[in-house]
Scaffold this motif. Structure first.
Motif, PDB file in Angstrom:
ATOM      1  N   GLY A  50       0.869   3.409   8.742  1.00 26.86           N
ATOM      2  CA  GLY A  50       0.399   4.033   7.640  1.00 26.86           C
ATOM      3  C   GLY A  50      -1.381   3.823   6.689  1.00 26.86           C
ATOM      4  N   GLY A  51      -1.746   3.374   6.968  1.00 24.86           N
ATOM      5  CA  GLY A  51      -3.194   3.037   6.560  1.00 24.86           C
ATOM      6  C   GLY A  51      -3.822   3.130   7.114  1.00 24.86           C
ATOM      7  N   GLY A  52      -4.995   3.738   6.207  1.00 25.20           N
ATOM      8  CA  GLY A  52      -6.565   4.124   6.896  1.00 25.20           C
ATOM      9  C   GLY A  52      -7.344   4.941   5.561  1.00 25.20           C
ATOM     10  N   THR A  93      15.824  -5.540  -1.811  1.00 25.82           N
ATOM     11  CA  THR A  93      15.170  -4.737  -2.853  1.00 25.82           C
ATOM     12  C   THR A  93      13.798  -4.543  -2.120  1.00 25.82           C
ATOM     13  OG1 THR A  93      15.440  -4.858  -4.307  1.00 25.82           O
ATOM     14  CG2 THR A  93      13.774  -4.634  -4.600  1.00 25.82           C
ATOM     15  N   MET A  94      12.900  -3.473  -1.059  1.00 22.22           N
ATOM     16  CA  MET A  94      11.776  -4.030  -1.142  1.00 22.22           C
ATOM     17  C   MET A  94      11.256  -2.835  -1.520  1.00 22.22           C
ATOM     18  SD  MET A  94      13.409  -2.637   2.857  1.00 22.22           S
ATOM     19  CE  MET A  94      11.474  -3.189   4.011  1.00 22.22           C
ATOM     20  N   GLY A  95       9.559  -3.014  -1.513  1.00 19.99           N
ATOM     21  CA  GLY A  95       8.821  -2.337  -2.227  1.00 19.99           C
ATOM     22  C   GLY A  95       6.812  -2.654  -0.954  1.00 19.99           C
ATOM     23  N   TRP A  96       6.091  -2.003  -2.467  1.00 18.91           N
ATOM     24  CA  TRP A  96       4.503  -2.044  -1.390  1.00 18.91           C
ATOM     25  C   TRP A  96       4.027  -2.572  -3.298  1.00 18.91           C
ATOM     26  CZ3 TRP A  96       3.433  -0.746   3.629  1.00 18.91           C
ATOM     27  CH2 TRP A  96       3.990  -0.121   3.554  1.00 18.91           C
ATOM     28  N   TYR A  97       3.406  -3.854  -3.023  1.00 20.66           N
ATOM     29  CA  TYR A  97       2.131  -4.469  -2.635  1.00 20.66           C
ATOM     30  C   TYR A  97       0.622  -4.019  -3.110  1.00 20.66           C
ATOM     31  CZ  TYR A  97       5.874  -7.017  -6.162  1.00 20.66           C
ATOM     32  OH  TYR A  97       7.138  -7.558  -6.370  1.00 20.66           O
ATOM     33  N   ARG A  98      -0.313  -4.283  -4.335  1.00 21.60           N
ATOM     34  CA  ARG A  98      -0.896  -4.118  -3.433  1.00 21.60           C
ATOM     35  C   ARG A  98      -2.700  -5.075  -4.194  1.00 21.60           C
ATOM     36  NH1 ARG A  98      -2.425   0.826  -5.812  1.00 21.60           N
ATOM     37  NH2 ARG A  98      -3.086   0.023  -7.790  1.00 21.60           N
ATOM     38  N   GLN A  99      -3.232  -5.697  -3.348  1.00 18.93           N
ATOM     39  CA  GLN A  99      -4.517  -6.454  -3.369  1.00 18.93           C
ATOM     40  C   GLN A  99      -5.464  -5.529  -3.908  1.00 18.93           C
ATOM     41  OE1 GLN A  99      -3.980 -10.934  -1.808  1.00 18.93           O
ATOM     42  NE2 GLN A  99      -5.129 -11.088  -3.843  1.00 18.93           N
ATOM     43  N   ALA A 100      -6.203  -5.429  -4.538  1.00 13.55           N
ATOM     44  CA  ALA A 100      -7.366  -5.290  -4.171  1.00 13.55           C
ATOM     45  C   ALA A 100      -8.726  -6.184  -4.611  1.00 13.55           C
ATOM     46  CB  ALA A 100      -8.515  -4.262  -5.739  1.00 13.55           C
ATOM     47  N   PRO A 101     -10.631  -5.726  -3.829  1.00 10.56           N
ATOM     48  CA  PRO A 101     -10.932  -6.976  -3.628  1.00 10.56           C
ATOM     49  C   PRO A 101     -10.913  -7.606  -4.823  1.00 10.56           C
ATOM     50  CG  PRO A 101     -11.245  -5.508  -1.889  1.00 10.56           C
ATOM     51  CD  PRO A 101     -10.665  -4.724  -2.856  1.00 10.56           C
ATOM     52  N   GLY A 102     -11.001  -8.850  -4.532  1.00 12.15           N
ATOM     53  CA  GLY A 102     -11.115  -9.407  -6.151  1.00 12.15           C
ATOM     54  C   GLY A 102      -9.982  -9.860  -7.695  1.00 12.15           C
ATOM     55  N   LYS A 103      -8.680  -9.878  -6.461  1.00 14.57           N
ATOM     56  CA  LYS A 103      -8.028  -8.876  -7.456  1.00 14.57           C
ATOM     57  C   LYS A 103      -6.142 -10.022  -7.149  1.00 14.57           C
ATOM     58  CE  LYS A 103      -9.910  -4.868 -10.186  1.00 14.57           C
ATOM     59  NZ  LYS A 103      -9.236  -3.867 -10.918  1.00 14.57           N
ATOM     60  N   GLN A 104      -5.582 -10.313  -8.450  1.00 15.99           N
ATOM     61  CA  GLN A 104      -4.851 -10.718  -7.443  1.00 15.99           C
ATOM     62  C   GLN A 104      -3.103  -9.328  -7.003  1.00 15.99           C
ATOM     63  OE1 GLN A 104      -2.627 -12.111 -10.839  1.00 15.99           O
ATOM     64  NE2 GLN A 104      -3.458 -14.513 -10.828  1.00 15.99           N
ATOM     65  N   GLU A 151      -9.340   3.768  -7.142  1.00 18.05           N
ATOM     66  CA  GLU A 151      -8.765   2.574  -7.296  1.00 18.05           C
ATOM     67  C   GLU A 151      -7.971   2.673  -7.164  1.00 18.05           C
ATOM     68  OE1 GLU A 151      -9.910   5.395  -9.045  1.00 18.05           O
ATOM     69  OE2 GLU A 151      -8.607   5.907 -10.783  1.00 18.05           O
ATOM     70  N   ASP A 152      -6.786   3.440  -5.708  1.00 16.01           N
ATOM     71  CA  ASP A 152      -6.368   2.568  -5.281  1.00 16.01           C
ATOM     72  C   ASP A 152      -6.149   1.545  -3.542  1.00 16.01           C
ATOM     73  OD1 ASP A 152      -4.504   5.759  -5.922  1.00 16.01           O
ATOM     74  OD2 ASP A 152      -3.859   4.790  -6.836  1.00 16.01           O
ATOM     75  N   THR A 153      -8.005   1.972  -3.718  1.00 21.69           N
ATOM     76  CA  THR A 153      -8.196   1.159  -2.637  1.00 21.69           C
ATOM     77  C   THR A 153      -7.357   0.026  -2.517  1.00 21.69           C
ATOM     78  OG1 THR A 153      -9.923   2.374  -2.106  1.00 21.69           O
ATOM     79  CG2 THR A 153     -10.320   0.162  -1.952  1.00 21.69           C
ATOM     80  N   GLY A 154      -7.240  -0.517  -1.185  1.00 19.44           N
ATOM     81  CA  GLY A 154      -6.291  -2.320  -1.739  1.00 19.44           C
ATOM     82  C   GLY A 154      -5.801  -2.223  -0.103  1.00 19.44           C
ATOM     83  N   VAL A 155      -5.484  -3.629  -0.250  1.00 18.82           N
ATOM     84  CA  VAL A 155      -4.524  -4.252   1.198  1.00 18.82           C
ATOM     85  C   VAL A 155      -3.262  -3.787   0.240  1.00 18.82           C
ATOM     86  CG1 VAL A 155      -3.503  -5.366   2.991  1.00 18.82           C
ATOM     87  CG2 VAL A 155      -5.958  -5.752   2.274  1.00 18.82           C
ATOM     88  N   GLN A 176      -4.199  -1.761   5.312  1.00 18.20           N
ATOM     89  CA  GLN A 176      -5.591  -1.352   4.270  1.00 18.20           C
ATOM     90  C   GLN A 176      -5.470   0.274   4.808  1.00 18.20           C
ATOM     91  OE1 GLN A 176      -8.598  -3.594   3.327  1.00 18.20           O
ATOM     92  NE2 GLN A 176      -8.904  -1.394   2.153  1.00 18.20           N
ATOM     93  N   VAL A 177      -5.935   0.114   2.749  1.00 18.20           N
ATOM     94  CA  VAL A 177      -6.022   1.675   2.246  1.00 18.20           C
ATOM     95  C   VAL A 177      -7.301   1.563   1.525  1.00 18.20           C
ATOM     96  CG1 VAL A 177      -5.118   3.503   0.905  1.00 18.20           C
ATOM     97  CG2 VAL A 177      -3.580   2.257   2.065  1.00 18.20           C
ATOM     98  N   THR A 178      -8.436   2.851   2.378  1.00 20.86           N
ATOM     99  CA  THR A 178      -9.231   2.815   1.742  1.00 20.86           C
ATOM    100  C   THR A 178      -9.148   4.139   1.116  1.00 20.86           C
ATOM    101  OG1 THR A 178     -10.316   1.302   2.871  1.00 20.86           O
ATOM    102  CG2 THR A 178     -11.654   2.781   1.714  1.00 20.86           C
ATOM    103  N   VAL A 179      -9.643   4.119   0.066  1.00 26.04           N
ATOM    104  CA  VAL A 179      -9.772   5.688  -0.707  1.00 26.04           C
ATOM    105  C   VAL A 179     -11.387   6.274  -0.847  1.00 26.04           C
ATOM    106  CG1 VAL A 179      -9.225   8.057  -2.515  1.00 26.04           C
ATOM    107  CG2 VAL A 179      -7.735   6.247  -1.854  1.00 26.04           C
ATOM    108  N   SER A 180     -12.313   6.553  -0.474  1.00 28.25           N
ATOM    109  CA  SER A 180     -13.966   7.081  -0.934  1.00 28.25           C
ATOM    110  C   SER A 180     -13.619   8.515  -1.858  1.00 28.25           C
ATOM    111  CB  SER A 180     -14.178   7.307   0.113  1.00 28.25           C
ATOM    112  OG  SER A 180     -13.613   8.998   0.871  1.00 28.25           O
ATOM    113  N   SER A 181     -14.764   8.557  -2.631  1.00 26.57           N
ATOM    114  CA  SER A 181     -15.303   9.033  -3.817  1.00 26.57           C
ATOM    115  C   SER A 181     -15.746   9.986  -3.520  1.00 26.57           C
ATOM    116  CB  SER A 181     -15.587   8.467  -4.991  1.00 26.57           C
ATOM    117  OG  SER A 181     -16.837   7.757  -3.858  1.00 26.57           O
TER     118      SER A 181
END
Length: 120
Positions: A8-10, A33-44, A88-92, A115-120
């Motif tokens: 579902g990413g894109g 428990t199931m969940g979603w985590y995000r990792q942006a470039p250069g961040k935890q 800012e929601d962009t990340g894996v 990967q989720v990429t949100v363009s401005s």
């Protein structure tokens, strides 16, 4: 062992929506428990949202009011509906499956990420 397959990413423009899915297979223990985590470039990696088998949910402040996590226990699948997306929601985005057993043993497994990429 639990296997997790995400989809579902894109790429989407700011203000748009995406729906992520994560299907679990294998030894899908109850009471997990199931969940979603995000990792942006250069961040935890950080929590976005999680849901326990009984339906209780938890969201990061950044996700509240925009994202909705849900699960279909019959299909062992968790979903993340993301609306009003921001750059800012962009990340894996990684799906997580977690189970704490009665003897305090922790079982923790991760998907391969989408990967989720949100363009401005």
């Amino acid at each position: 062992q639990v296997q997790l397959v995400e989809s579902g990413g894109g790429l989407v423009q700011a203000g748009g929506s995406l729906r992520l899915s994560c299907a679990a297979s294998g030894s899908t223990f109850s009471g997990n428990t199931m969940g979603w985590y995000r990792q942006a470039p250069g961040k935890q990696r950080e929590l976005v949202a999680r849901i326990i088998s009984g339906g209780r949910t938890e969201y990061a402040d950044s996700a509240k009011g925009r994202f909705t996590i849900s699960r279909d226990n019959a299909k062992n699948t968790v979903y993340l509906q993301m609306n009003s997306l921001k750059p800012e929601d962009t990340g894996v985005y990684y799906c997580n499956f977690r189970k704490i057993f009665s003897d305090s043993t922790l079982y923790d497994n991760w998907g391969q990420g989408t990967q989720v990429t949100v363009s401005s």
